[in-house]
Motif scaffolding. Structure first.
Motif, PDB file in Angstrom:
ATOM      1  N   MET A   1       0.952  -1.198  -0.026  1.00  0.00           N
ATOM      2  CA  MET A   1      -0.154  -0.016   0.017  1.00  0.00           C
ATOM      3  C   MET A   1       0.753   1.373  -0.002  1.00  0.00           C
ATOM      4  N   SER A   2       0.473   2.239  -0.844  1.00  0.00           N
ATOM      5  CA  SER A   2       1.387   3.460  -0.891  1.00  0.00           C
ATOM      6  C   SER A   2       1.306   4.268   0.515  1.00  0.00           C
ATOM      7  N   GLY A   3       2.289   5.036   0.624  1.00  0.00           N
ATOM      8  CA  GLY A   3       2.493   5.897   2.108  1.00  0.00           C
ATOM      9  C   GLY A   3       1.494   7.031   1.859  1.00  0.00           C
ATOM     10  N   MET A   4       0.177   6.978   2.386  1.00  0.00           N
ATOM     11  CA  MET A   4      -0.741   7.967   2.622  1.00  0.00           C
ATOM     12  C   MET A   4      -0.536   8.931   3.623  1.00  0.00           C
ATOM     13  N   GLN A   5      -0.280  10.328   3.301  1.00  0.00           N
ATOM     14  CA  GLN A   5       0.043  11.508   4.408  1.00  0.00           C
ATOM     15  C   GLN A   5      -0.963  11.777   5.138  1.00  0.00           C
ATOM     16  N   ASP A   6      -0.998  11.795   6.466  1.00  0.00           N
ATOM     17  CA  ASP A   6      -1.990  12.059   7.576  1.00  0.00           C
ATOM     18  C   ASP A   6      -1.781  13.522   7.515  1.00  0.00           C
ATOM     19  N   TYR A   7      -2.805  14.370   7.513  1.00  0.00           N
ATOM     20  CA  TYR A   7      -2.940  15.824   7.467  1.00  0.00           C
ATOM     21  C   TYR A   7      -3.492  16.105   9.162  1.00  0.00           C
ATOM     22  N   LYS A   8      -2.726  15.992  10.104  1.00  0.00           N
ATOM     23  CA  LYS A   8      -3.106  16.387  11.330  1.00  0.00           C
ATOM     24  C   LYS A   8      -3.932  17.751  11.461  1.00  0.00           C
ATOM     25  N   SER A   9      -5.111  17.617  11.781  1.00  0.00           N
ATOM     26  CA  SER A   9      -6.075  18.720  12.087  1.00  0.00           C
ATOM     27  C   SER A   9      -6.585  18.561  13.174  1.00  0.00           C
ATOM     28  N   SER A  10      -6.799  19.848  13.772  1.00  0.00           N
ATOM     29  CA  SER A  10      -7.611  19.622  15.135  1.00  0.00           C
ATOM     30  C   SER A  10      -8.474  21.023  15.370  1.00  0.00           C
ATOM     31  N   LEU A  11      -9.351  20.763  16.236  1.00  0.00           N
ATOM     32  CA  LEU A  11     -10.150  21.846  16.659  1.00  0.00           C
ATOM     33  C   LEU A  11      -9.393  23.073  17.338  1.00  0.00           C
ATOM     34  N   SER A  12      -8.568  22.350  18.388  1.00  0.00           N
ATOM     35  CA  SER A  12      -7.597  23.517  19.266  1.00  0.00           C
ATOM     36  C   SER A  12      -6.638  24.101  18.479  1.00  0.00           C
ATOM     37  N   ASP A  13      -6.088  23.568  17.308  1.00  0.00           N
ATOM     38  CA  ASP A  13      -5.122  24.306  16.707  1.00  0.00           C
ATOM     39  C   ASP A  13      -5.566  24.867  15.306  1.00  0.00           C
ATOM     40  N   THR A  14      -6.312  26.004  15.510  1.00  0.00           N
ATOM     41  CA  THR A  14      -7.007  26.799  14.091  1.00  0.00           C
ATOM     42  C   THR A  14      -6.002  26.852  12.880  1.00  0.00           C
TER      43      THR A  14
END
Length: 118
Positions: A1-14
């Motif tokens: 499986m290809s390496g998918m990038q996780d885009y870290k996103s959170s409500l606390s970090d606008t």
């Protein structure tokens, strides 16, 4: 499986929040924003500008900056309005829209300026 990038996103970090397809790319340059405006104008869409505080970008309606620019085809005039909005609300996110009269919807919508939370 290809390496998918996780885009870290959170409500606390606008600053980490993703709004639309372009938000997964590096910020647009002034020339790229100009090209997007030219595309909106070339489609015959009416440009509109909205803004909101970074902490309210998901849970609230965005504020309309004046009325949509019905029939405006001058890219520099549209950029001047974007700059006026940015100067009036330097800490807000600014979104550019292209309203399609035929489909009666937004044909384009992109955040072109990310404000800093206060």
């Amino acid at each position: 499986m290809s390496g998918m990038q996780d885009y870290k996103s959170s409500l606390s970090d606008t600053g980490s929040r993703k709004f639309e397809t372009f938000s997964y790319l590096p910020p647009m340059t002034d020339e790229q924003i100009r090209q997007q405006i030219q595309y909106i104008v070339s489609k015959g869409w009416n440009p509109g500008i909205e803004h909101t505080e970074p902490e309210n970008a998901f849970g609230h309606y965005w504020y309309m900056w004046k009325l949509p620019m019905f029939g405006e085809t001058n890219v520099d005039a549209i950029l001047d309005e974007v700059e006026s909005c940015r100067k009036a609300h330097p800490n807000n996110h600014i979104r550019l829209l292209g309203f399609d009269n035929y489909a009666q919807s937004a044909g384009a919508a992109m955040v072109i300026h990310r404000g800093k939370p206060v």
